[in-house]
Each structure stands twice: as C-alpha cells, then as structure tokens.
Design a protein around this motif. Sequence first.
Motif, PDB file in Angstrom:
ATOM      1  N   PRO A   1       0.806  -1.226   0.000  1.00 49.24           N
ATOM      2  CA  PRO A   1       0.000   0.000   0.000  1.00 49.24           C
ATOM      3  C   PRO A   1       0.838   1.274   0.000  1.00 49.24           C
ATOM      4  O   PRO A   1       0.491   2.253  -0.663  1.00 49.24           O
ATOM      5  N   ASP A   2       1.958   1.256   0.721  1.00 46.95           N
ATOM      6  CA  ASP A   2       2.787   2.461   0.785  1.00 46.95           C
ATOM      7  C   ASP A   2       3.949   2.435  -0.215  1.00 46.95           C
ATOM      8  O   ASP A   2       4.666   3.408  -0.378  1.00 46.95           O
ATOM      9  N   GLY A   3       4.136   1.307  -0.876  1.00 47.81           N
ATOM     10  CA  GLY A   3       5.198   1.190  -1.866  1.00 47.81           C
ATOM     11  C   GLY A   3       6.590   1.062  -1.288  1.00 47.81           C
ATOM     12  O   GLY A   3       7.560   0.973  -2.027  1.00 47.81           O
TER      13      GLY A   3
ATOM     14  N   GLY B   1      11.484 -10.575   0.995  1.00 47.08           N
ATOM     15  CA  GLY B   1      10.215 -10.071   1.506  1.00 47.08           C
ATOM     16  C   GLY B   1      10.349  -9.430   2.877  1.00 47.08           C
ATOM     17  O   GLY B   1      11.118  -9.889   3.721  1.00 47.08           O
ATOM     18  N   ASP B   2       9.592  -8.346   3.075  1.00 47.73           N
ATOM     19  CA  ASP B   2       9.532  -7.675   4.375  1.00 47.73           C
ATOM     20  C   ASP B   2       8.339  -8.148   5.208  1.00 47.73           C
ATOM     21  O   ASP B   2       8.419  -8.252   6.425  1.00 47.73           O
TER      22      ASP B   2
END
Length: 165
Positions: free
Chosen positions: A83-85, A123-124
Amino acid sequence: MGAYPSRSSSDVIAPTLTCRSVVSAGELAQHARIRHSVFVEEQGLFERTDQDEFDHDPTTHHVVGYAEGVPVGTVRLYRVPSPDGDEALWQGDRLAVLSGHRHLMLGGPLVRYATETAAAAGGDRMIAFVQPANVTFFRRLGWSPVGGPVAYVGVPHQQMSIDLT
C-alpha cells in the motif's frame, strides 16, 4: 481372554512431512488437483476451478506438501504491491490439505515454508486472507489479524499479516 498389546505415544512414529517448491509440470498438476479437491469439490468456494491469473504468472511460487512422499497439501505465494510502496510485500494463499490428511498437521510446515521462501526472496511482510476458523492457527504461527473480516468469494475471510524481517 488374550492380552492386547498397548502402544504408548512414544511408540507412535510421526510421518515424514516435507514441503517443496514445484519444479515440474507433474508437480504443478498435483498442486492443482489438491486445490481443486479442497476448494471446488469439498468447500464449494469455486464453481469449476480456483485457478486465476497468479497461477499463470511465472513468478508465483507453487508449493506441494508431502506426507511420506505422497502429495497431500499445497500453498502458493507471490509478490504484491504494498500500500505504501516502501516494503516488499508477499501474499500467501490457496493453503489446502486433503481432508483425509489434516490430522497430520501439514498446514504448519506449509505456512512456515511459504514465509521462509518469501523472506529468502527479500520479503519484508507477508499477508494472507484466511477463513475465520483458521485465525487461531495462524496466530499460533506468529501472524496477526489486520482489520475486520472481508468477503472473499462470498465467504468471510480475515486478513492476517506477519513480519518477515
């Protein structure tokens, strides 16, 4: 009367459970058959097929879970826009274990394999939309609910999230 041998829980040997990313067309077909059995035939979530655009994306990871070498479970995972990129966000879905094998507890290894795979790919965070009956299972694996339930194919699902870093 004859004596009946008893078995203690220490005498019971747990089956060997393994999870692997699909590498062949045959394994991909097994993956699809298990999902079809669970999501189309058993649960009736989809009318004819649960296949979608992610199944045809070459970056999607399809995973098969095996009990004693027999394919009985699946999960898939893929990168999605955050969503926040600012983070590498992955989504896991289509977690399925054939009904006759659910007592083997393969779901945990499948979810852990998916999160480890997404983390290894940079991945975060990972998200999943799960049916309400599975929220406690995901919480036990370290996932947290996000927001309230949402409808997915006409059935309530809860978004869950886990930090991969």
